[in-house]
Design an enzyme around this catalytic site. Structure first.
Site, PDB file in Angstrom:
ATOM      1  N   TYR A 195      35.677  27.100  37.156  1.00  0.00           N
ATOM      2  CA  TYR A 195      36.407  27.564  35.972  1.00  0.00           C
ATOM      3  C   TYR A 195      37.621  28.400  36.394  1.00  0.00           C
ATOM      4  O   TYR A 195      38.737  28.200  35.889  1.00  0.00           O
ATOM      5  CB  TYR A 195      35.496  28.397  35.067  1.00  0.00           C
ATOM      6  CG  TYR A 195      36.267  29.079  33.952  1.00  0.00           C
ATOM      7  CD1 TYR A 195      36.699  28.353  32.845  1.00  0.00           C
ATOM      8  CD2 TYR A 195      36.599  30.435  34.027  1.00  0.00           C
ATOM      9  CE1 TYR A 195      37.446  28.963  31.830  1.00  0.00           C
ATOM     10  CE2 TYR A 195      37.347  31.039  33.029  1.00  0.00           C
ATOM     11  CZ  TYR A 195      37.757  30.310  31.931  1.00  0.00           C
ATOM     12  OH  TYR A 195      38.499  30.905  30.948  1.00  0.00           O
ATOM     13  N   ARG A 239      36.981  43.238  34.794  1.00  0.00           N
ATOM     14  CA  ARG A 239      37.556  44.367  34.044  1.00  0.00           C
ATOM     15  C   ARG A 239      37.442  44.173  32.541  1.00  0.00           C
ATOM     16  O   ARG A 239      37.224  45.125  31.787  1.00  0.00           O
ATOM     17  CB  ARG A 239      39.027  44.516  34.439  1.00  0.00           C
ATOM     18  CG  ARG A 239      39.756  45.671  33.762  1.00  0.00           C
ATOM     19  CD  ARG A 239      41.255  45.459  33.848  1.00  0.00           C
ATOM     20  NE  ARG A 239      41.654  44.227  33.174  1.00  0.00           N
ATOM     21  CZ  ARG A 239      42.817  43.604  33.368  1.00  0.00           C
ATOM     22  NH1 ARG A 239      43.683  44.083  34.245  1.00  0.00           N
ATOM     23  NH2 ARG A 239      43.113  42.501  32.707  1.00  0.00           N
ATOM     24  N   ARG A 252      33.455  35.724  24.226  1.00  0.00           N
ATOM     25  CA  ARG A 252      33.829  34.845  25.331  1.00  0.00           C
ATOM     26  C   ARG A 252      33.033  35.286  26.550  1.00  0.00           C
ATOM     27  O   ARG A 252      33.079  36.453  26.928  1.00  0.00           O
ATOM     28  CB  ARG A 252      35.332  34.928  25.611  1.00  0.00           C
ATOM     29  CG  ARG A 252      36.180  34.402  24.483  1.00  0.00           C
ATOM     30  CD  ARG A 252      37.647  34.470  24.826  1.00  0.00           C
ATOM     31  NE  ARG A 252      38.105  35.847  24.918  1.00  0.00           N
ATOM     32  CZ  ARG A 252      39.307  36.195  25.369  1.00  0.00           C
ATOM     33  NH1 ARG A 252      40.137  35.270  25.796  1.00  0.00           N
ATOM     34  NH2 ARG A 252      39.664  37.461  25.424  1.00  0.00           N
ATOM     35  N   PHE A 312      56.849  39.572  44.858  1.00  0.00           N
ATOM     36  CA  PHE A 312      56.348  38.951  43.634  1.00  0.00           C
ATOM     37  C   PHE A 312      54.863  38.601  43.766  1.00  0.00           C
ATOM     38  O   PHE A 312      54.089  38.788  42.821  1.00  0.00           O
ATOM     39  CB  PHE A 312      57.172  37.693  43.331  1.00  0.00           C
ATOM     40  CG  PHE A 312      56.632  36.860  42.208  1.00  0.00           C
ATOM     41  CD1 PHE A 312      56.875  37.211  40.885  1.00  0.00           C
ATOM     42  CD2 PHE A 312      55.875  35.725  42.466  1.00  0.00           C
ATOM     43  CE1 PHE A 312      56.364  36.440  39.845  1.00  0.00           C
ATOM     44  CE2 PHE A 312      55.366  34.954  41.437  1.00  0.00           C
ATOM     45  CZ  PHE A 312      55.615  35.313  40.126  1.00  0.00           C
TER      46      PHE A 312
END
Length: 441
Positions: A195, A239, A252, A312
């Site tokens: 997933y 978290r 969920r 980044f």
């Protein structure tokens, strides 16, 4: 009528007073945090200036203006980091992010029936080519993104061919993966990894393709790219436990049954106070699982050549290991929101420039996490082994003494006099802001 108006005025006055009090509390909380961590002040100011600069860089074209404005609204931190990239790559990454954010908005909206949601997810890679397509779902800024998606499609069509092909491919694979898990729950650790691959590992693969298409980087392996995404996604899933469980109209559930069933009968039981001990043990099991990807992330980052692409990629990974360090053994994950303070986030963004900074941050956060490991925890040995492997990689780099930023300092660089001066400056700024606000009213 007068009575209703009077009551409305009273309610409005109370609402204004409440907001003013909340604002005061936040200011006092921020002030207290800065005084407790004065090293945060300069990076916070730099971050504020960078945010204002980024907001001024919004392109004039309506569709590009919408895309970058929306990027600032749905992810301010991402919008800041992306500004460092060269224009062509920055535009491609911006659109890649918004397309996948839109796809994620469809997946996250639990009010959409499965028979409606699945076909949209499966065909989303085709919708990005349609300037007229949009689908109303989500809330707040995400709803605006979906309602005005034609702006994203218009910008997408202006990208270079290699960028468009990479975005289409990843969007197609992610949509299919999301559709698969709409119809099933995450049972095993293997399914958990699968997933996370669909919703985040593919993001890593897509970014690697975009970096390669820009000509600035070699194409990273799928395995390393996948780990970059999984490390971030698993951190977010850990978290966001409480937020996901309290989702309306339906929870969920992303924590794998294979892990949480060792501790409770139902996933929602972890948030109840009587299960606090088991909840923390389950949490620590989840964090230990996420740590398996850290070394791959360090390997991926060490291979990057372009400084802008490096920053980044590096900053979110440092934020992830920092968040895991805060979440580990922390019952507050099941009571509210656990996240890095703004000042520490600013220090990470400001101080991450080289690989030595990354090794240093991972080293500091892993030491912090290791200090919280209780030998009585069922997974203590496995946790320590994984942490020691990461710490060894950081030590073996030979660069820990070269870094210019530290997450953990034995003592602050500021003495009592400096802190008092900082306090006076902040007091003057607050007084100025208050007087300005009063004048405007």
């Amino acid at each position: 009528m007068k009575r209703t108006t009077r009551h409305s005025f009273i309610r409005s006055s109370i609402h204004i007073a409440d907001r003013a009090f909340d604002s005061y509390q936040k200011k006092m909380g921020s002030l207290k945090a800065i005084l407790s961590n004065p090293d945060d002040l300069y990076p916070l100011l730099k971050l504020k200036m960078a945010a204002r600069h980024a907001e001024k860089q919004i392109p004039p074209e309506p569709h590009w203006g919408f895309c970058y404005t929306m990027l600032h609204k749905v992810s301010r931190s991402f919008a800041l980091v992306i500004q460092q990239l060269d224009t062509d790559l920055r535009d491609a990454v911006c659109i890649f992010y918004l397309v996948l954010r839109a796809l994620d908005t469809v997946e996250d909206d639990t009010s959409i029936a499965k028979d409606v949601k699945v076909p949209i997810l499966m065909a989303f890679h085709q919708h990005v080519y349609d300037r007229e397509w949009h689908f109303s779902c989500g809330t707040k800024d995400y709803k605006v993104l979906m309602d005005e998606f034609h702006h994203v499609s218009t910008a997408f069509l202006e990208l270079g061919r290699s960028y468009k092909e990479a975005i289409e491919d990843i969007t197609m694979r992610m949509g299919a993966g999301m559709a698969k898990f709409i119809c099933k729950e995450v049972e095993t650790v293997g399914e958990y990894d699968e997933y996370c691959h669909y919703v985040a590992g593919l993001v890593g693969l897509g970014l690697s393709k975009l970096f390669h298409a820009s000509g600035k980087e070699d194409l990273a392996s799928d395995a390393l790219s996948n780990s970059m995404g999984l490390f971030l996604q698993k951190t977010n899933i850990i978290r966001d436990y409480l937020e996901d469980m309290n989702e309306i109209p339906k929870s969920r559930m992303f924590w794998p049954h294979q892990i949480w069933s060792k501790y409770v009968n139902k996933l929602e039981d972890l948030k109840y106070e009587e299960n606090s001990v088991k909840a923390v043990q389950c949490l620590n099991d989840m964090v230990t699982n996420a740590l398996m990807h850290a070394e791959d992330c360090l390997t991926y980052l060490a291979a990057l050549r372009d400084p802008a692409i490096f920053r980044f990629c590096a900053i979110p990974q440092i934020m992830a290991i920092g968040t895991l360090a805060l979440c580990y053994n922390n019952i507050q994950v099941f009571r509210g929101v656990v996240k890095m303070r703004r000042g520490l986030t600013a220090r990470v963004i400001h101080g991450t420039k080289t690989m030595s900074d990354v090794y240093g941050a991972f080293y500091d956060f892993c030491r912090m996490l290791k200090s919280k490991v209780d030998d009585n925890d069922p997974n203590a040995r496995k946790t320590k082994d994984r942490l020691e492997a990461i710490l060894k990689t950081c030590r073996d780099s030979g660069t820990l003494n070269e870094r210019k930023s530290y997450i953990i300092r034995t003592k602050t660089r500021y003495n009592a006099t400096s802190i008092v001066i900082i306090f006076i400056i902040l007091a003057i700024l607050l007084a100025y802001l208050s007087s300005t606000r009063t004048y405007n009213m």
